[in-house]
Design a protein around this motif. Structure first.
Motif, PDB file in Angstrom:
ATOM      1  N   LYS A   1       0.813  -1.217   0.000  1.00 23.34           N
ATOM      2  CA  LYS A   1       0.000   0.000   0.000  1.00 23.34           C
ATOM      3  C   LYS A   1       0.842   1.261   0.000  1.00 23.34           C
ATOM      4  N   SER A   2       2.046   1.188   0.566  1.00 20.46           N
ATOM      5  CA  SER A   2       2.822   2.406   0.785  1.00 20.46           C
ATOM      6  C   SER A   2       3.922   2.640  -0.239  1.00 20.46           C
ATOM      7  N   MET A   3       4.373   1.585  -0.921  1.00 18.17           N
ATOM      8  CA  MET A   3       5.585   1.718  -1.736  1.00 18.17           C
ATOM      9  C   MET A   3       5.432   2.742  -2.866  1.00 18.17           C
ATOM     10  N   TYR A   4       4.375   2.610  -3.667  1.00 14.54           N
ATOM     11  CA  TYR A   4       4.246   3.514  -4.810  1.00 14.54           C
ATOM     12  C   TYR A   4       3.800   4.908  -4.380  1.00 14.54           C
ATOM     13  N   GLN A   5       3.098   4.989  -3.252  1.00 13.53           N
ATOM     14  CA  GLN A   5       2.813   6.296  -2.675  1.00 13.53           C
ATOM     15  C   GLN A   5       4.115   6.964  -2.258  1.00 13.53           C
ATOM     16  N   ALA A   6       5.032   6.153  -1.694  1.00 14.64           N
ATOM     17  CA  ALA A   6       6.329   6.690  -1.275  1.00 14.64           C
ATOM     18  C   ALA A   6       7.130   7.205  -2.468  1.00 14.64           C
ATOM     19  N   LEU A   7       7.057   6.477  -3.587  1.00 19.82           N
ATOM     20  CA  LEU A   7       7.781   6.925  -4.791  1.00 19.82           C
ATOM     21  C   LEU A   7       7.243   8.273  -5.274  1.00 19.82           C
ATOM     22  N   ASN A   8       5.922   8.436  -5.185  1.00 19.37           N
ATOM     23  CA  ASN A   8       5.336   9.719  -5.581  1.00 19.37           C
ATOM     24  C   ASN A   8       5.786  10.840  -4.653  1.00 19.37           C
ATOM     25  N   GLU A   9       5.757  10.572  -3.369  1.00 19.82           N
ATOM     26  CA  GLU A   9       6.154  11.601  -2.402  1.00 19.82           C
ATOM     27  C   GLU A   9       7.631  11.953  -2.532  1.00 19.82           C
ATOM     28  N   ALA A  10       8.446  10.940  -2.863  1.00 16.58           N
ATOM     29  CA  ALA A  10       9.883  11.184  -3.022  1.00 16.58           C
ATOM     30  C   ALA A  10      10.208  11.773  -4.393  1.00 16.58           C
ATOM     31  N   LYS A  11       9.164  11.908  -5.232  1.00 19.45           N
ATOM     32  CA  LYS A  11       9.314  12.464  -6.581  1.00 19.45           C
ATOM     33  C   LYS A  11      10.342  11.667  -7.403  1.00 19.45           C
ATOM     34  N   ILE A  12      10.254  10.334  -7.287  1.00 19.36           N
ATOM     35  CA  ILE A  12      11.110   9.454  -8.092  1.00 19.36           C
ATOM     36  C   ILE A  12      10.386   9.171  -9.401  1.00 19.36           C
ATOM     37  N   GLU A  13      10.930   9.650 -10.494  1.00 19.23           N
ATOM     38  CA  GLU A  13      10.291   9.493 -11.798  1.00 19.23           C
ATOM     39  C   GLU A  13      11.183   8.671 -12.732  1.00 19.23           C
ATOM     40  N   ASN A  14      10.654   8.395 -13.933  1.00 17.04           N
ATOM     41  CA  ASN A  14      11.413   7.692 -14.971  1.00 17.04           C
ATOM     42  C   ASN A  14      11.917   6.343 -14.476  1.00 17.04           C
TER      43      ASN A  14
END
Length: 425
Positions: free
Chosen positions: A73-86
């Protein structure tokens, strides 16, 4: 939830996620109640099992499911919050879990890979490309029709010397150290000269001979010949020519035309042959030009780091179906495919190249034209999402190649149909 980027080294990004104890506890007991409702425990009615009894009996399962749910539940939300793109096309890797019980915060660290930034400051307008332009002449069409007539022709006995494209029937026997080799012996064996059906050099030894000729020659078997006892060995062959036949081409007339499924006589047949040649030529021209575009783009922009996990994943997936493949070459091929994908993606973003529905439809029309019932083909295609997606991808790739060539420094190179298609006539 707290999210922090622990490190950014090369293409790897490590992210730490901290989930409050309250959320951990809520998730934990939600799993407890789900298990209590779905499992029968002696002494209790289904769905009425106390939490502590479920925990005592299913503790490990509760813990595993709780942790998995928190992370998923948290992993992809974390990627968004960390602004990890590409993000590269590989699964995130869990590297560390800090779990001291549901009364405390739950924390974990995971890593992902991103795609490299491709330096396109020097655009494709600086790249030199050789663009192949295919041509079909009346002579090419005549040659193709002559070939089709020969293929539909008949064989006639001949007293002439054996030449290319003749059908011959021979007796032959191989000898090694004066002893006959059973597996190199045959009677009235048919061979079309130039078909490369025999070991290299064998057919050449037949040229110039006639019916009833008896002769012998030495020939060396290839080093990689499938019969290991003959591989690399010199063998004496004794041969007798029983029959030589020439192919008499069929006459080009309405009857022959109908045998090819064409109505409308010789003129309609000629138009149909030309259309098929154009379809084949277009495929070869595109392959030549796409290879040119990809090789030049990689040469120009290919000095990039590759996401190692994606390369490894692709290698492992392909290797499952190619057990005997050379691993070093296979891994290099995977790396090149991923490099190509990265560079093409960067070029599309820079020049805003997006799929054209009109182009997709034109591509489908082109494929359908090869079928007698084109409309039925299109209906079947519409019900096959996977095949339709493959066609869309191919149409998009053609579009990319065309747009890159339109922007680059192009030198055109005219080539004939037979130079490109390379038929062995």
């Amino acid at each position: 939830m707290q999210v922090s980027v622990e490190s950014s080294e090369g293409l790897e990004r490590k992210i730490k996620v901290v989930i409050p104890a309250e959320e951990y506890k809520n998730t934990y007991y939600k799993v407890v109640r789900k298990i209590g409702k779905t499992n029968r425990i002696p002494g209790f009615r289904k769905g009425k099992v106390p939490d502590d009894v479920v925990i005592k009996q299913f503790g490990y399962q509760v813990k595993d499911e709780s942790v998995n749910e928190l992370i998923s539940k948290s992993m992809y939300q974390a990627l968004n919050e960390a602004k990890i793109e590409n993000l590269a096309d590989s699964m995130p890797l869990i590297e560390n879990i800090e779990d001291t019980g549901i009364s405390n915060d739950f924390a974990y660290t995971f890593s992902v890979e991103v795609y490299p930034v491709v330096d396109l400051s020097e655009g494709v307008d600086t790249v030199e490309f050789k663009k192949v332009v295919g041509q079909i002449t009346d002579e090419d069409i005549n040659k193709m029709i002559d070939t089709l007539c020969r293929q539909q022709g008949s064989w006639e006995a001949s007293e002439a010397e054996i030449a290319k494209e003749n059908l011959v029937r021979i007796d032959f026997e191989g000898f090694k150290d004066g002893q006959s080799i059973e597996k190199t012996k045959a009677q009235n064996y048919p061979i079309i000269i130039g078909s490369s059906r025999m070991i290299p050099g064998f057919e050449d030894q037949l040229l110039g001979h006639k019916v009833n000729d008896e002769f012998e020659f030495n020939i060396t078997f290839p080093a990689d010949y499938h019969a290991t006892d003959l591989a690399g060995q010199e063998v004496l062959f004794k041969v007798k020519v029983n029959e030589v036949m020439l192919r008499k081409p069929a006459e080009l007339n309405d009857e022959l035309v109908k045998s090819f499924g064409v109505e409308g006589g010789v003129d309609a047949f000629r138009a149909d042959v030309k259309k098929n040649m154009e379809r084949e030529l277009n495929q070869v021209v595109f392959r030549e030009n796409s290879d040119e575009v990809i090789s030049k783009l990689i040469a120009k922009y290919g000095n990039i780091e590759l996401p190692s996990r994606e390369v490894e994943n692709m290698f492992n997936n392909i290797k499952k179906n190619q057990q005997d493949a050379d691993e070093a070459k296979l891994k290099e091929s995977c790396a090149n495919m991923i490099k190509q994908k990265i560079i093409i993606g960067a070029v599309c973003r820079k020049y805003n190249i997006t799929p054209s529905e009109e182009r997709v439809n034109a591509f489908i029309d082109s494929i359908a034209s090869a079928y007698d019932q084109a409309d039925e083909f299109k209906k079947a295609l519409a019900k096959n999402p996977e095949q339709l997606n493959n066609i869309r991808n191919r149409a998009m790739f053609e579009q990319i190649v065309d747009e890159v060539l339109a922007k680059g420094k192009v030198t055109e190179e005219n080539k004939s149909f037979y130079e490109l298609v390379n038929h062995n006539f």
